[in-house]
Motif scaffolding. Structure first.
Motif, mmCIF file in Angstrom:
data_model
loop_
_atom_site.group_PDB
_atom_site.id
_atom_site.type_symbol
_atom_site.label_atom_id
_atom_site.label_comp_id
_atom_site.label_asym_id
_atom_site.label_seq_id
_atom_site.Cartn_x
_atom_site.Cartn_y
_atom_site.Cartn_z
ATOM 1 N N TYR A 28 3.552 -3.692 3.051
ATOM 2 C CA TYR A 28 4.083 -3.254 1.756
ATOM 3 C C TYR A 28 4.780 -1.909 1.917
ATOM 4 O O TYR A 28 4.212 -0.961 2.457
ATOM 5 N N ARG A 30 7.197 1.013 -0.312
ATOM 6 C CA ARG A 30 7.611 1.456 -1.643
ATOM 7 C C ARG A 30 8.216 2.853 -1.531
ATOM 8 O O ARG A 30 7.738 3.675 -0.755
ATOM 9 N N MET A 66 8.013 -7.840 -0.153
ATOM 10 C CA MET A 66 6.973 -6.823 -0.046
ATOM 11 C C MET A 66 7.508 -5.397 -0.141
ATOM 12 O O MET A 66 6.860 -4.463 0.328
ATOM 13 N N LEU A 87 4.452 -5.567 -5.280
ATOM 14 C CA LEU A 87 3.004 -5.430 -5.200
ATOM 15 C C LEU A 87 2.322 -6.351 -6.206
ATOM 16 O O LEU A 87 1.304 -6.979 -5.890
ATOM 17 N N CYS A 107 0.250 -0.603 5.245
ATOM 18 C CA CYS A 107 1.109 0.337 4.524
ATOM 19 C C CYS A 107 1.114 1.672 5.263
ATOM 20 O O CYS A 107 0.174 1.986 5.998
#
Length: 213
Positions: A28, A30, A66, A87, A107
């Protein structure tokens, strides 16, 4: 399999056992603002992931979206609406069994998963581990959190989540104060270059675009 180093902190030497099938690995990513898309954020997250995959011999499962681009982890929005947010989609896949127990969620750091209030962030992580998902944190120290994590690991989880929330809270307060000051001066000063389509900023003054006006 996970092992303990001299400090008693869980780390990884290999996540595969000879003759055993590979577990699913999801990564993941972000970042909060569009500016970060052009900066170092994704490159750094990808570099750490690639090094981890190379070291452990695992292969990334790319069947799910992701990456949450330009989404804050402070409000919790990224955990809502699986059709819009990666998410949220992953959490839904865990809930439905699309993502199997024993899978790894990798992550860069826990603040990629959440910068919310500590209770919300902790609830998110613990719900994942209780669902059988093993969370791999790559920085600032490599950790694996699962449903057998001991008190030391959980305290480190809380500290990391708290740090991320504290940083975002401080940024929010400072940004709010800055915009409050700009609004106070809006009657006498130009506070932003953003304008209606019939205006443009030239040498600190508004210039009317006649054909649009």
């Amino acid at each position: 399999s996970p092992h303990s180093d001299k400090m008693g902190i869980a780390s990884i030497s290999s996540l595969r056992t000879e003759g055993m099938p590979m577990v699913a690995v999801y990564s993941y990513k972000r970042f909060s603002s569009p500016i970060q898309a052009q900066g170092d954020s994704i490159r750094r997250q990808t570099m750490l992931l690639d090094a981890w995959l190379s070291r452990t011999g695992n292969v990334l499962d790319t069947s799910l979206r992701m990456t949450d681009a330009g989404i804050s982890g402070y409000t919790g929005e990224h955990r809502t609406n699986p059709d819009r947010h990666a998410l949220a989609g992953f959490l839904e896949a865990v809930k439905t069994g699309r993502v199997k127990r024993g899978s790894y969620l990798v992550c860069e750091a826990l603040d990629r998963l959440s910068r919310e209030h500590i209770q919300a962030g902790l609830s998110l992580c613990l719900n994942l581990t209780q669902a059988g998902i093993r969370i791999v944190q790559l920085a600032p120290v490599e950790m694996v959190y699962d449903d057998t994590s001991d008190a030391m690991a959980l305290m480190m989880m809380i500290m990391e989540l708290s740090r991320g929330n504290s940083e975002s809270k401080t940024k929010s307060i400072r940004l709010g104060a800055a915009w409050a000051e700009k609004r106070k001066n809006a009657g006498t000063k130009i506070v932003s270059a953003r304008s209606p389509g019939w205006l443009r900023l030239v040498d600190g003054e508004w210039d009317i675009i006649e054909e649009r006006a």
